[in-house]
Design an enzyme around this catalytic site. Structure first.
Site, PDB file in Angstrom:
ATOM      1  CE  LYS A 150      -0.385   0.447   4.946  1.00  0.00           C
ATOM      2  NZ  LYS A 150      -0.840  -0.264   6.133  1.00  0.00           N
TER       3      LYS A 150
ATOM      4  NE  ARG B 287      -4.773   0.668  12.376  1.00  0.00           N
ATOM      5  CZ  ARG B 287      -3.892   0.574  11.384  1.00  0.00           C
ATOM      6  NH1 ARG B 287      -3.355   1.670  10.879  1.00  0.00           N
ATOM      7  NH2 ARG B 287      -3.543  -0.593  10.890  1.00  0.00           N
TER       8      ARG B 287
HETATM    9  C1  LIG Z   1       0.226  -0.857   6.663  1.00  0.00           C
HETATM   10  C2  LIG Z   1       0.098  -2.016   7.520  1.00  0.00           C
HETATM   11  C3  LIG Z   1       1.200  -2.845   7.700  1.00  0.00           C
HETATM   12  C4  LIG Z   1       2.543  -2.618   7.068  1.00  0.00           C
HETATM   13  O1  LIG Z   1       3.106  -1.421   7.484  1.00  0.00           O
HETATM   14  P1  LIG Z   1       4.578  -0.996   7.008  1.00  0.00           P
HETATM   15  O2  LIG Z   1       4.884   0.142   7.923  1.00  0.00           O
HETATM   16  O3  LIG Z   1       4.468  -0.559   5.585  1.00  0.00           O
HETATM   17  O4  LIG Z   1       5.479  -2.114   7.193  1.00  0.00           O
HETATM   18  C5  LIG Z   1       1.009  -3.946   8.518  1.00  0.00           C
HETATM   19  N1  LIG Z   1      -0.164  -4.202   9.107  1.00  0.00           N
HETATM   20  C6  LIG Z   1      -1.245  -3.417   8.959  1.00  0.00           C
HETATM   21  C7  LIG Z   1      -2.509  -3.781   9.632  1.00  0.00           C
HETATM   22  C8  LIG Z   1      -1.157  -2.299   8.152  1.00  0.00           C
HETATM   23  O5  LIG Z   1      -2.236  -1.523   7.999  1.00  0.00           O
END
Ligand SMILES: *Cc1c(COP(=O)(O)O)cnc(C)c1O
Length: 362
Positions: free
Chosen positions: A37, A132
């Protein structure tokens, strides 16, 4: 002449970074879901992460997973934002599993999976204090696990997981991750089987892992930033992993004005283009350059890191970014190209901006 601004995506560097991180994790008994993402789900980059050793690929956006599915990526796909009711059909169609935190969502997911004649995987989220997503009490986590295991026949309980450092900025520690692994053990005892996935967080769990502070039972991490924004690791997490290349995503922009101007605005000061009061230091007359991109493209110009260490990013409005080039050893001219590394927010915005060309470097 090429078209600017351009975001260059270096697939070899992404692949190598992924190999380094997934091998480190493997040494700790941990598999990596590569999270896409942060770079808008660019398919070529996602494929490079899968080739580099990610055993699953994931995103918060089902649209991005759909693109991977349509590109025939050959690893399971994981939705990492707990799903909306309105997207359940796509979720079951275009991913193999998702994170879930609500009973009603589980029931609806099961119904949708039945409709599509599929077995669909779920990882139930446990809130360890970051506040969260996630079930807050352990007994509720256990109840939901039993519900999936014994009643929702089209769902498979893949495991449980937790998220940290996202809202409450709560750090992953041996203590809070032990709460996750203890909960997993209790569920395994009740169900009389092993869980496949005990997911201990994202990039922010990496520094703890390297220090040996992740409980043995944690066997899964969800990592994007730690592979593609490796300059964040020493900057925010005080962790330096040897061999990681920071030039996975490089932004290039063109100079549209060069001038010597005062550094303190002249006249009565009001709010800037974004309704904020600026802070200006009077540093006398300095040489500066404007480049043809702005906060519309990068989100926040302070998240750009010039590769020329003698350039200072002064600020930006929607379409212009102002650089102090006074101390640079390079004699910049109109039309020259300035290069930047992008911190997470800038990677996110630039990869999604329709005004920025994406150049894939094989
Ligand atoms: C975005 C996200 C991640 C990954 O985060 P990074 O900082 O890009 O490694 C992992 N778990 C959840 C639930 C996320 O929303």
């Amino acid at each position: 002449m090429g078209k600017y601004p351009v975001l260059e995506v270096d697939l070899n560097k992404i692949r190598t970074n992924t190999e380094i991180v997934t091998n480190l994790c493997k040494d700790n008994g941990i598999e990596v879901a590569g999270i896409i993402k942060g770079f808008g789900g660019i398919v070529e980059a996602a494929k490079a992460m899968a080739e580099g050793g990610c055993t699953q690929m994931g995103s918060s956006r089902i649209e991005q997973l759909k693109s991977l599915k349509e590109a025939n990526i050959n690893v399971p796909l994981l939705l990492v934002r707990v799903p909306m009711f309105c997207e359940l059909e796509e979720v079951v169609k275009y991913s193999e599993m998702c994170l879930v935190s609500e009973r009603e969502t589980l029931i609806k997911l099961n119904r949708e999976a039945e409709k599509q004649n599929k077995k669909y995987g779920v990882i139930i989220m446990y809130d360890l204090g970051d506040l969260r997503e996630g079930v807050f009490y352990r007994n509720e986590l256990i109840e939901l696990s039993k519900l999936v295991e014994y009643e929702l026949k089209n769902l498979t309980l893949e495991g449980i997981g937790a998220n940290l450092n996202c809202y409450g900025s709560v750090a992953p520690t041996f203590k809070n991750l032990t709460e996750l692994s203890d909960a997993a053990e209790e569920i395994e005892k009740i169900l009389q089987r092993k869980l496949h996935i005990i997911s201990g967080g994202g990039t922010t769990t990496l520094p703890l892992m390297i220090k040996g502070g992740v409980p043995k039972k944690i066997n899964h991490l969800r990592i994007g930033e730690g592979i593609n924004n490796t300059q964040d690791l020493p900057l925010y997490w005080d962790t330096d992993i040897k061999g990681l290349d920071k030039d996975t995503f490089v932004l290039k922009a063109q100079i549209i004005e060069i001038n010597e101007k005062p550094t303190y605005p002249i006249g009565e000061l009001m709010v800037n283009a974004f309704g904020e009061y600026g802070h200006y230091e009077d540093r006398g007359i300095r040489k500066r350059a404007l480049i043809g991109l702005g906060n519309q493209d990068v989100g926040d110009s302070s998240k750009l890191v010039p590769k020329d260490k003698n350039i200072i990013v002064l600020g930006a409005s929607s379409d212009h970014t102002i650089l102090d080039i006074h101390d640079s050893e390079i004699e910049y001219k109109l039309g020259d190209i300035v290069e930047f590394n992008v911190l997470y927010q800038a990677m996110l915005f630039t990869s999604l901006s329709q005004y920025i060309t994406k150049k894939i470097i094989e």
